[in-house]
Design a protein around this motif. Structure first.
Motif, mmCIF file in Angstrom:
data_model
loop_
_atom_site.group_PDB
_atom_site.id
_atom_site.type_symbol
_atom_site.label_atom_id
_atom_site.label_comp_id
_atom_site.label_asym_id
_atom_site.label_seq_id
_atom_site.Cartn_x
_atom_site.Cartn_y
_atom_site.Cartn_z
ATOM 1 N N GLY A 186 -18.529 -62.765 -5.959
ATOM 2 C CA GLY A 186 -17.847 -62.756 -7.251
ATOM 3 C C GLY A 186 -18.585 -61.917 -8.277
ATOM 4 N N THR A 187 -17.842 -61.262 -9.156
ATOM 5 C CA THR A 187 -18.482 -60.456 -10.197
ATOM 6 C C THR A 187 -18.857 -61.357 -11.368
ATOM 7 O OG1 THR A 187 -16.367 -59.958 -11.228
ATOM 8 C CG2 THR A 187 -17.179 -58.390 -9.593
ATOM 9 N N ALA A 188 -19.943 -61.014 -12.032
ATOM 10 C CA ALA A 188 -20.436 -61.828 -13.142
ATOM 11 C C ALA A 188 -19.428 -61.852 -14.286
ATOM 12 C CB ALA A 188 -21.773 -61.295 -13.623
ATOM 13 N N ARG A 189 -18.760 -60.746 -14.533
ATOM 14 C CA ARG A 189 -17.794 -60.676 -15.626
ATOM 15 C C ARG A 189 -16.616 -61.602 -15.372
ATOM 16 N NH1 ARG A 189 -15.815 -56.136 -14.602
ATOM 17 N NH2 ARG A 189 -17.540 -54.910 -15.349
ATOM 18 N N PHE A 190 -16.119 -61.579 -14.180
ATOM 19 C CA PHE A 190 -14.920 -62.361 -13.867
ATOM 20 C C PHE A 190 -15.239 -63.841 -13.691
ATOM 21 C CE2 PHE A 190 -11.633 -63.904 -10.880
ATOM 22 C CZ PHE A 190 -10.519 -63.634 -11.660
ATOM 23 N N GLY B 38 -2.991 -51.323 -17.365
ATOM 24 C CA GLY B 38 -3.013 -52.768 -17.136
ATOM 25 C C GLY B 38 -3.531 -53.155 -15.761
ATOM 26 N N PRO B 39 -2.923 -52.665 -14.666
ATOM 27 C CA PRO B 39 -3.468 -52.989 -13.351
ATOM 28 C C PRO B 39 -4.879 -52.443 -13.143
ATOM 29 C CG PRO B 39 -1.210 -52.246 -13.139
ATOM 30 C CD PRO B 39 -1.614 -52.027 -14.567
ATOM 31 N N ALA B 40 -5.187 -51.296 -13.724
ATOM 32 C CA ALA B 40 -6.550 -50.755 -13.587
ATOM 33 C C ALA B 40 -7.557 -51.687 -14.258
ATOM 34 C CB ALA B 40 -6.620 -49.354 -14.193
ATOM 35 N N LEU B 41 -7.217 -52.200 -15.436
ATOM 36 C CA LEU B 41 -8.111 -53.145 -16.114
ATOM 37 C C LEU B 41 -8.263 -54.434 -15.324
ATOM 38 C CD1 LEU B 41 -9.768 -53.865 -18.650
ATOM 39 C CD2 LEU B 41 -7.651 -54.786 -19.620
ATOM 40 N N ALA B 42 -7.172 -54.919 -14.752
ATOM 41 C CA ALA B 42 -7.243 -56.154 -13.952
ATOM 42 C C ALA B 42 -8.109 -55.953 -12.716
ATOM 43 C CB ALA B 42 -5.838 -56.595 -13.558
ATOM 44 N N LEU B 43 -7.921 -54.845 -12.031
ATOM 45 C CA LEU B 43 -8.722 -54.603 -10.832
ATOM 46 C C LEU B 43 -10.185 -54.345 -11.185
ATOM 47 C CD1 LEU B 43 -6.207 -52.484 -8.753
ATOM 48 C CD2 LEU B 43 -6.864 -54.870 -8.411
ATOM 49 N N PHE B 44 -10.444 -53.666 -12.283
ATOM 50 C CA PHE B 44 -11.827 -53.443 -12.717
ATOM 51 C C PHE B 44 -12.479 -54.766 -13.104
ATOM 52 C CE2 PHE B 44 -14.855 -52.614 -16.168
ATOM 53 C CZ PHE B 44 -15.781 -51.865 -15.461
ATOM 54 N N THR B 45 -11.716 -55.672 -13.692
ATOM 55 C CA THR B 45 -12.262 -56.974 -14.084
ATOM 56 C C THR B 45 -12.667 -57.785 -12.869
ATOM 57 O OG1 THR B 45 -10.875 -56.978 -16.047
ATOM 58 C CG2 THR B 45 -11.729 -59.096 -15.342
ATOM 59 N N LEU C 207 -8.003 -64.471 -17.835
ATOM 60 C CA LEU C 207 -6.728 -64.283 -18.516
ATOM 61 C C LEU C 207 -6.385 -62.800 -18.640
ATOM 62 C CD1 LEU C 207 -6.956 -66.967 -21.335
ATOM 63 C CD2 LEU C 207 -5.605 -67.040 -19.240
ATOM 64 N N VAL C 208 -7.400 -61.979 -18.880
ATOM 65 C CA VAL C 208 -7.171 -60.528 -18.939
ATOM 66 C C VAL C 208 -6.676 -60.028 -17.590
ATOM 67 C CG1 VAL C 208 -8.326 -58.295 -19.138
ATOM 68 C CG2 VAL C 208 -8.779 -60.079 -20.809
ATOM 69 N N ALA C 209 -7.293 -60.494 -16.524
ATOM 70 C CA ALA C 209 -6.899 -60.048 -15.190
ATOM 71 C C ALA C 209 -5.510 -60.564 -14.815
ATOM 72 C CB ALA C 209 -7.926 -60.507 -14.160
ATOM 73 N N LEU C 210 -5.157 -61.753 -15.272
ATOM 74 C CA LEU C 210 -3.864 -62.333 -14.898
ATOM 75 C C LEU C 210 -2.717 -61.777 -15.745
ATOM 76 C CD1 LEU C 210 -2.455 -64.357 -13.049
ATOM 77 C CD2 LEU C 210 -2.857 -66.095 -14.776
ATOM 78 N N PHE C 211 -2.932 -61.657 -17.051
ATOM 79 C CA PHE C 211 -1.835 -61.260 -17.948
ATOM 80 C C PHE C 211 -1.908 -59.799 -18.391
ATOM 81 C CE2 PHE C 211 -2.074 -65.905 -18.794
ATOM 82 C CZ PHE C 211 -0.859 -66.220 -18.241
ATOM 83 N N GLY C 212 -3.002 -59.112 -18.124
ATOM 84 C CA GLY C 212 -3.144 -57.715 -18.535
ATOM 85 C C GLY C 212 -2.064 -56.796 -18.006
#
Length: 131
Positions: free
Chosen positions: A67-71, A121-128, A80-85
């Motif tokens: 798991g990533t530390a940010r997520f 949006g999907p790029a931000l979710a995948l980066f998160t 929430l950013v990853a789910l709703f972004g």
């Protein structure tokens, strides 16, 4: 006995103006634009559905070293950013395309900008998630 007036203009004078197509009558380009925009919208909804389904299980790896530390922090904000972004980005893209096509009268440019807005949006979710 008098004859009815002729339905045609007399041979002198300016005559009737030639008919002009109205700008709101549509045309083949508007139909093509609507079909392309509809197909892109359907593809975006499908991608967002798959991403939402995947994000439901993304937190499963938070107990492991994968798991990533940010997520995986406890605040839950990045989840929430990853789910709703992607959904927020899709709504922003639809607004961009509609406003660009109606107000600026540049539908194809607005469609290209809308695709770029959506892709964030999907790029931000995948980066998160994958950091």
């Amino acid at each position: 006995m008098s004859l009815p007036p002729s339905p045609y203009p007399p041979p002198y004078g300016p005559g009737f103006p030639p008919p002009h197509p109205s700008p709101s009558s549509g045309g083949p380009l508007r139909v093509v634009f609507a079909v392309v925009a509809g197909l892109l919208l359907a593809a975006a909804v499908a991608v967002n559905g798959l991403l939402s389904f995947g994000m439901l299980f993304a937190s499963d790896s938070c107990g492991t070293s994968a798991g990533t530390a940010r997520f995986c922090d406890d605040s839950g904000g990045w989840m929430l950013v990853a789910l709703f972004g992607p959904w927020v980005a899709l709504a922003a893209a639809v607004v961009t395309v509609v406003l660009g096509a109606v107000q600026a009268r540049r539908p194809w440019t607005a469609l290209a900008v809308g695709v770029l807005v959506y892709a964030a949006g999907p790029a931000l979710a995948l980066f998160t998630v994958f950091g």
